[in-house]
Design an enzyme around this catalytic site. Structure first.
Site, PDB file in Angstrom:
ATOM      1  N   ARG A   1       0.859  -1.191   0.000  1.00 58.07           N
ATOM      2  CA  ARG A   1       0.000   0.000   0.000  1.00 58.07           C
ATOM      3  C   ARG A   1       0.890   1.234   0.000  1.00 58.07           C
ATOM      4  O   ARG A   1       1.892   1.270   0.727  1.00 58.07           O
ATOM      5  CB  ARG A   1      -0.860   0.051   1.269  1.00 58.07           C
TER       6      ARG A   1
ATOM      7  N   LEU B   1     -12.933  -1.272   6.767  1.00 62.36           N
ATOM      8  CA  LEU B   1     -14.362  -1.038   7.000  1.00 62.36           C
ATOM      9  C   LEU B   1     -14.576   0.403   7.464  1.00 62.36           C
ATOM     10  O   LEU B   1     -15.421   0.652   8.308  1.00 62.36           O
ATOM     11  CB  LEU B   1     -14.902  -2.023   8.045  1.00 62.36           C
TER      12      LEU B   1
ATOM     13  N   CYS C   1      -4.858   2.624  -7.949  1.00 65.67           N
ATOM     14  CA  CYS C   1      -5.046   1.163  -8.068  1.00 65.67           C
ATOM     15  C   CYS C   1      -6.507   0.718  -8.091  1.00 65.67           C
ATOM     16  O   CYS C   1      -6.945   0.122  -9.072  1.00 65.67           O
ATOM     17  CB  CYS C   1      -4.306   0.463  -6.941  1.00 65.67           C
TER      18      CYS C   1
HETATM   19  C1  UGA Z   1      -4.120  -0.776  -2.762  1.00 68.10           C
HETATM   20  C2  UGA Z   1      -4.110  -2.116  -1.997  1.00 68.10           C
HETATM   21  O1  UGA Z   1      -4.527  -1.905  -0.649  1.00 68.10           O
HETATM   22  C3  UGA Z   1      -2.724  -2.736  -2.022  1.00 68.10           C
HETATM   23  O2  UGA Z   1      -2.749  -4.004  -1.391  1.00 68.10           O
HETATM   24  C4  UGA Z   1      -2.274  -2.893  -3.492  1.00 68.10           C
HETATM   25  O3  UGA Z   1      -0.961  -3.412  -3.574  1.00 68.10           O
HETATM   26  C5  UGA Z   1      -2.300  -1.527  -4.168  1.00 68.10           C
HETATM   27  O4  UGA Z   1      -3.640  -0.987  -4.096  1.00 68.10           O
HETATM   28  C6  UGA Z   1      -1.876  -1.708  -5.601  1.00 68.10           C
HETATM   29  O5  UGA Z   1      -2.600  -2.367  -6.349  1.00 68.10           O
HETATM   30  O6  UGA Z   1      -0.778  -1.291  -5.967  1.00 68.10           O
HETATM   31  P1  UGA Z   1      -3.350   1.728  -2.191  1.00 68.10           P
HETATM   32  O7  UGA Z   1      -3.961   2.113  -3.505  1.00 68.10           O
HETATM   33  O8  UGA Z   1      -1.974   2.231  -1.853  1.00 68.10           O
HETATM   34  O9  UGA Z   1      -3.260   0.120  -2.058  1.00 68.10           O
HETATM   35  O10 UGA Z   1      -4.314   2.273  -1.065  1.00 68.10           O
HETATM   36  P2  UGA Z   1      -5.316   1.666   0.025  1.00 68.10           P
HETATM   37  O11 UGA Z   1      -4.709   1.806   1.368  1.00 68.10           O
HETATM   38  O12 UGA Z   1      -5.803   0.350  -0.359  1.00 68.10           O
HETATM   39  O13 UGA Z   1      -6.513   2.729  -0.079  1.00 68.10           O
HETATM   40  C7  UGA Z   1      -7.249   2.892  -1.293  1.00 68.10           C
HETATM   41  C8  UGA Z   1      -8.389   3.865  -1.100  1.00 68.10           C
HETATM   42  O14 UGA Z   1      -9.399   3.288  -0.265  1.00 68.10           O
HETATM   43  C9  UGA Z   1      -8.028   5.199  -0.453  1.00 68.10           C
HETATM   44  O15 UGA Z   1      -8.669   6.242  -1.164  1.00 68.10           O
HETATM   45  C10 UGA Z   1      -8.575   5.101   0.955  1.00 68.10           C
HETATM   46  O16 UGA Z   1      -8.945   6.338   1.493  1.00 68.10           O
HETATM   47  C11 UGA Z   1      -9.807   4.217   0.734  1.00 68.10           C
HETATM   48  N1  UGA Z   1     -10.240   3.456   1.929  1.00 68.10           N
HETATM   49  C12 UGA Z   1      -9.424   2.484   2.452  1.00 68.10           C
HETATM   50  C13 UGA Z   1     -11.485   3.699   2.487  1.00 68.10           C
HETATM   51  O17 UGA Z   1     -12.246   4.578   2.018  1.00 68.10           O
HETATM   52  N2  UGA Z   1     -11.873   2.962   3.572  1.00 68.10           N
HETATM   53  C14 UGA Z   1     -11.092   2.004   4.115  1.00 68.10           C
HETATM   54  O18 UGA Z   1     -11.531   1.377   5.103  1.00 68.10           O
HETATM   55  C15 UGA Z   1      -9.844   1.754   3.547  1.00 68.10           C
END
Ligand code: UGA
Length: 429
Positions: A154, A250, A260
């Site tokens: 991430r 969640l 991503c």
């Molecule tokens: C995501 C995946 O979590 C990684 O495992 C993966 O390697 C990566 O994509 C990739 O394909 O390269 P990332 O895009 O860095 O990682 O970010 P995340 O932490 O997954 O968050 C993504 C989005 O979801 C953000 O906008 C965040 O604010 C949102 N989010 C996350 C929520 O709205 N609620 C949550 O509970 C968690």
């Protein structure tokens, strides 16, 4: 092991650095000569906690090198990782031209057996195409193996995720590259799963889609909570303690973004369509995500009514905390929508202000988060940065013309905010 990493974006640079950290000899290759110069001089083009120190340390020890020459990387390495972008095309499918270009460049430079590993997120069956391409363009006609090794890091937590992965997935056509791949990953002390190449490629899309689905699920629950007078955080806690569900991912909010999830969802829907399956479930995940922003904007206009000539303070521009990345950021989308409706904006982000400037040229950038609300009609929280929880609420309230906060990331406690005299609107509570 002697390793080359082609592409020094988030994935390539962090992967190369962590491989060097555990003792491998790594050459990172990028066709952007200016970027290579910056990296050679100790500069880091992205913000990623802990990365800069690790790069410096491994450059100094000689384990990490940078070059603009793919041929040099291939020649000096036994295993070559491809970590170049796979951007979306207008129809949602993936642009694989960078992968194809790199496959040809590697093929042209190969003079002995090499293992070519795809780390970029790619549609299932890409490994087969990469193998065909290398075979076709390799003048020396040497043996090689293609491996799929998707990355699950991430942004914002990349170094920690890479050093302590939940699992390592290795997709192969034969057993020959397994020993070398296992040797590369043994220092990371994680379970290593060996599959066929197609399964490894699918694991990546299936994992990201599932995580996006989890967020859309809790966002849909948030909508029901609002209508029924319940609290989504309590519901998330209550369901998340069931180990089969899990508490992570969640958090309800204004929806997921980044480079991503949105891209991978569209790609997986397209891939499914191409193999004859309409993935309606994932289409609904996209639909819920888009609706989340609409509902949040409606909350703002229901309260402020006309946005023209309103001044709004915005906390957060990055697509999530701990990163300066603003690609497909819901916070940027929100700002653009508010601007379009005639509002003027004062914005703050701990790390992403420089990168946001190209997307949001006509807003006021404020260095102090406590001053962002000064002279504004309302304050909006758009990114889940931990430090926003330390906002000086009394100071912010004094700066606002009315103590109104729209919290798109549920960082504050509604009862507490009410007690402090705020008109406080959050998500699903
Ligand atoms: C995501 C995946 O979590 C990684 O495992 C993966 O390697 C990566 O994509 C990739 O394909 O390269 P990332 O895009 O860095 O990682 O970010 P995340 O932490 O997954 O968050 C993504 C989005 O979801 C953000 O906008 C965040 O604010 C949102 N989010 C996350 C929520 O709205 N609620 C949550 O509970 C968690």
């Amino acid at each position: 092991m002697k390793l080359a990493i082609i592409g020094t974006g988030y994935v390539g640079l962090v992967t190369g650095t962590c491989f060097a950290e555990v003792g491998h000899h790594v050459i990172c290759v990028d066709n952007d000569a200016a970027k290579v110069k910056t990296l050679q001089a100790g500069g880091i083009p992205i913000y990623e906690p802990g990365l800069e120190d690790l790069v410096k340390k491994n450059v100094a020890s000689g384990h990490l090198k940078f070059t603009a020459s793919t041929a040099e990387g291939v020649e000096k390495s036994d295993v070559i990782f491809i970590a170049v972008p796979t951007p979306p095309q207008p129809d949602g499918s993936v642009d694989l031209s960078y992968i194809e270009r790199v496959a040809r460049d590697i093929a042209a430079a190969m003079t002995s057996y090499k293992i070519v590993v795809d780390k970029s997120t790619v549609p299932v069956k890409t490994g087969e195409k990469v193998a065909e391409t290398i075979k076709r363009y390799c003048a020396a006609k040497v043996e090689f193996d293609v491996v799929s090794n998707p990355e699950f890091l991430r942004e914002g937590f990349a170094v920690g995720d890479l050093m302590n992965p939940d699992r390592v997935v290795i997709g192969v056509r034969s057993q020959r590259p397994v020993a070398a791949m296992t040797e590369i990953y043994t220092p990371f002390k994680a379970p290593i799963i060996v599959t066929d190449i197609n399964s490894a490629e699918l694991i990546k899309h299936a994992a990201n889609s599932f995580l996006a689905l989890k967020i859309s699920y809790i966002n849909a629950i948030a909508t029901i909570c609002e209508a029924a007078g319940a609290n989504v955080q309590e519901v998330a806690h209550g369901i998340g303690l069931d180990e089969r569900i899990g508490r992570r991912f969640l958090n309800a909010g204004i929806g997921f973004g980044g480079s991503c999830f949105p891209k991978d969802l569209s790609a997986f829907i397209k891939i499914s369509e191409q193999v004859g399956y309409e993935f309606k479930l994932l289409k609904e995940v996209q639909h819920i995500n888009a609706g989340q922003m609409e509902r949040f904007l409606k909350k703002i206009t229901d309260t402020l009514w006309v946005l023209k000539d309103k001044k709004i303070g915005v906390l957060g521009l990055a697509f999530k905390q701990n990163t300066d990345d603003v690609r497909s950021s819901p916070a940027i989308d929100l700002c653009q929508r508010l601007l379009k409706d005639g509002a003027t904006l004062r914005v703050h982000d701990p790390k992403a202000m420089d990168k946001a400037k190209a997307l949001l040229p006509n807003v006021t950038y404020v260095d102090d988060m406590n001053a962002v609300a000064d002279g504004c009609d309302a304050l909006v929280v758009a990114t889940e940065w931990d430090e926003f929880k330390q906002l000086d609420l009394a100071r912010a309230k004094k700066g606002l013309t009315h103590p109104i906060m729209f919290d798109g990331r549920n960082l504050f406690d509604p009862a507490e905010m009410e007690k402090l005299g705020w008109i406080y609107k959050s998500v699903g509570r």
